[in-house]
Design an enzyme around this catalytic site. Structure first.
Site, PDB file in Angstrom:
ATOM      1  N   CYS A   1     -16.034  20.817 -27.413  1.00  0.00           N
ATOM      2  CA  CYS A   1     -15.289  19.504 -28.022  1.00  0.00           C
ATOM      3  C   CYS A   1     -14.797  18.726 -26.815  1.00  0.00           C
ATOM      4  CB  CYS A   1     -14.256  20.185 -28.834  1.00  0.00           C
ATOM      5  SG  CYS A   1     -12.641  20.936 -27.821  1.00  0.00           S
TER       6      CYS A   1
ATOM      7  N   CYS B   1     -12.313  20.697 -24.522  1.00  0.00           N
ATOM      8  CA  CYS B   1     -13.109  21.525 -23.528  1.00  0.00           C
ATOM      9  C   CYS B   1     -13.895  20.764 -22.455  1.00  0.00           C
ATOM     10  CB  CYS B   1     -13.956  22.515 -24.250  1.00  0.00           C
ATOM     11  SG  CYS B   1     -13.037  23.571 -25.361  1.00  0.00           S
TER      12      CYS B   1
ATOM     13  N   GLU C   1     -14.313  28.164 -24.060  1.00  0.00           N
ATOM     14  CA  GLU C   1     -14.662  27.605 -22.584  1.00  0.00           C
ATOM     15  C   GLU C   1     -13.351  27.767 -21.698  1.00  0.00           C
ATOM     16  OE1 GLU C   1     -15.298  26.164 -25.851  1.00  0.00           O
ATOM     17  OE2 GLU C   1     -16.797  24.569 -25.740  1.00  0.00           O
TER      18      GLU C   1
ATOM     19  N   HIS D   1      -9.672  28.174 -26.728  1.00  0.00           N
ATOM     20  CA  HIS D   1     -11.253  28.091 -26.907  1.00  0.00           C
ATOM     21  C   HIS D   1     -11.976  28.868 -26.040  1.00  0.00           C
ATOM     22  CE1 HIS D   1     -11.087  23.984 -29.394  1.00  0.00           C
ATOM     23  NE2 HIS D   1     -10.355  24.572 -29.801  1.00  0.00           N
TER      24      HIS D   1
END
Length: 158
Positions: free
Chosen positions: A89, A92, A61, A59
């Site tokens: 999410c 993250c 992040e 992801h």
């Protein structure tokens, strides 16, 4: 009435949007992130790379956090701000807490999987050992439109 947007936050969110746009090249969901040090300088960038790397943890992040830790030589990122185009999410949010990031600024809300105030509020959960200042809604329209257009044109489910 919403609070005025800090021009510094807006500037860095526009940079995160550039990263999100770059994720489109690999057909990844267009989410971008940047990490800025307390000195106001860019420390790292990240974009979704799950398709590119065939890695479910890639992801934006997480990519930015890994790069910031490598650049600083320290996993304690206690003096940075993370800017990301989509609400983090749960995974993250956990990475943000583990890295001790004190401030997160995001653009679009994630009403299905968000963990920074919508579905969950992991970043500000008082039961945990670290809490994060969260600023939501910076460049919301641009961040949301990029995602909506992607899912509409790709035919992929959200």
């Amino acid at each position: 009435m919403p609070l005025p947007i800090d021009p510094v936050d807006q500037r860095w969110m526009l940079r995160a949007l550039d990263e999100a746009q770059a994720a489109l090249i690999t057909e990844d969901v267009p989410v971008g992130a940047v990490i800025v040090g307390s000195d106001g300088l860019l420390l790292s960038t990240g974009r979704n790379a799950r398709e590119a790397r065939k890695d479910p943890t890639a992801h934006a992040e997480v990519e930015a956090i890994r790069a910031a830790a490598a650049a600083s030589g320290n996993w304690h990122l206690t003096d940075v701000t993370l800017y990301v185009t989509l609400e983090p999410c749960v995974m993250c949010a956990g990475a943000i807490l583990a890295a001790r990031i004190p401030r997160v600024v995001f653009g679009a809300w994630d009403e299905k999987a968000g963990a920074s105030g919508s579905v969950y509020d992991v970043l500000r959960d008082r039961r945990l050992n670290h809490r994060v200042e969260v600023v939501a809604g910076v460049e919301t329209d641009a961040c949301s439109s990029l995602l909506t257009d992607f899912f509409r044109s790709s035919g992929r489910p959200r």
